[in-house]
Scaffold this motif. Structure first.
Motif, PDB file in Angstrom:
ATOM      1  N   TYR A  53      31.887  41.151  38.950  1.00 20.60           N
ATOM      2  CA  TYR A  53      30.733  40.598  38.614  1.00 20.60           C
ATOM      3  C   TYR A  53      29.659  41.431  38.728  1.00 20.60           C
ATOM      4  O   TYR A  53      29.795  42.343  39.815  1.00 20.60           O
ATOM      5  CB  TYR A  53      30.535  39.466  39.465  1.00 20.60           C
ATOM      6  N   PRO A  54      28.949  41.668  37.779  1.00 19.43           N
ATOM      7  CA  PRO A  54      28.933  40.729  36.589  1.00 19.43           C
ATOM      8  C   PRO A  54      30.113  41.641  35.664  1.00 19.43           C
ATOM      9  O   PRO A  54      30.292  42.696  35.825  1.00 19.43           O
ATOM     10  CB  PRO A  54      27.369  41.394  35.919  1.00 19.43           C
ATOM     11  N   LYS A  81      33.603  32.616  40.550  1.00 16.73           N
ATOM     12  CA  LYS A  81      32.391  32.727  40.683  1.00 16.73           C
ATOM     13  C   LYS A  81      31.790  31.425  40.856  1.00 16.73           C
ATOM     14  O   LYS A  81      30.802  31.155  41.991  1.00 16.73           O
ATOM     15  CB  LYS A  81      31.877  33.659  39.786  1.00 16.73           C
TER      16      LYS A  81
END
Length: 262
Positions: A53-54, A81
């Motif tokens: 992430y991202p 997430k």
């Protein structure tokens, strides 16, 4: 989980490019630890680790094989997430903080995936899958098979954590312990091996951004509850943490030793 397993079942020619020539490689596969040649006792595991992430920043660096890895694990990591955010919101509520408190100030901006594969070990008494350690992050979302191997230290004894099918194990990390001024404790844990069955796990580490400062939350501090930890830049805390092999007490002690004396 079948895709996670397939990563380790691929022939060596597919995995060759994942082994790092230098330790800072973003997506890396390794045996035992990243410093294999320095290990006094080798751990009985193979690992694959990469940020998630991202997603658009990291997905193109993930393994190309299995062919469905990037798509499947990408979709999965988005859901993990979201789950992590829900859990952190519930923790905020339990601590009397506003909902979404940990979504602010880059406190939960990072997600790292760590896959571990433990082959059957001829003599489990000689080594471990992972030595005892704390996690450095906010929380760890752990996916296991229905094969036991995780143990937690409680009152001086190692307690086996049952592997419940289709359920996650949630570990409190050291960053969250500092943020909550010790109200939530990180659990010391390890992984043992067995002589009969291979075991694969997927750990998802939800963590602050590297330049975020970690310190006891002001809303949890007053004259009756003074801060018991100082402020740490997270990337420095993480570096020290790995140097001390996941021993949080040693990390915090090393900071105290560097404090200027009057």
């Amino acid at each position: 989980m079948s895709i996670f397993k397939e990563v380790f079942e691929k022939p060596n020619e597919y995995k060759h490019d994942l082994y790092p020539e230098e330790i800072l490689k973003t997506c890396k596969m390794f045996s035992s630890t990243l410093k294999y040649e320095c290990d006094k006792v080798h751990l009985w595991r193979d690992s694959l680790r990469h940020p998630a992430y991202p997603l658009e920043e990291w997905q193109h660096l993930w393994p190309e094989y299995p062919n469905t890895y990037r798509e499947c694990v990408g979709n999965y990591s988005v859901k993990i997430k979201e789950l992590g955010s829900r859990i952190m919101n519930l923790i905020s509520e339990g601590l009397g903080l506003e909902c979404g408190y940990f979504d602010n100030d880059n406190l939960s901006d990072s997600l790292v995936i760590s896959l571990n594969h433990y082959p059957p070990c001829p003599d489990p008494s000689l080594t471990l899958g992972v030595i005892k350690h704390f996690d450095a992050y906010l929380i760890t979302v752990l996916q296991q098979e229905d094969i036991c191997g995780l143990q937690v230290l409680k009152d001086g004894e190692w307690i086996a954590v049952d592997a419940i099918p289709h359920a996650f194990v949630i570990n409190i990390g050291c960053a969250l312990q500092i943020l909550t001024n010790g109200k939530l404790k990180s659990a010391e844990h390890r992984a043992v091996t067995n002589s009969d069955q291979a075991r694969t796990t997927a750990a998802f580490f939800i963590a602050p951004s590297g330049d975020c400062f970690i310190e006891p939350t002001k809303d949890l501090i007053d004259e009756h509850n003074p801060p018991i930890y100082k402020s740490y830049e997270y990337k420095e805390l993480l570096t020290r943490f790995f140097k001390k092999h996941g021993d949080m007490d040693m990390v915090l002690k090393s900071y105290e030793e560097e404090e200027p004396k009057d």
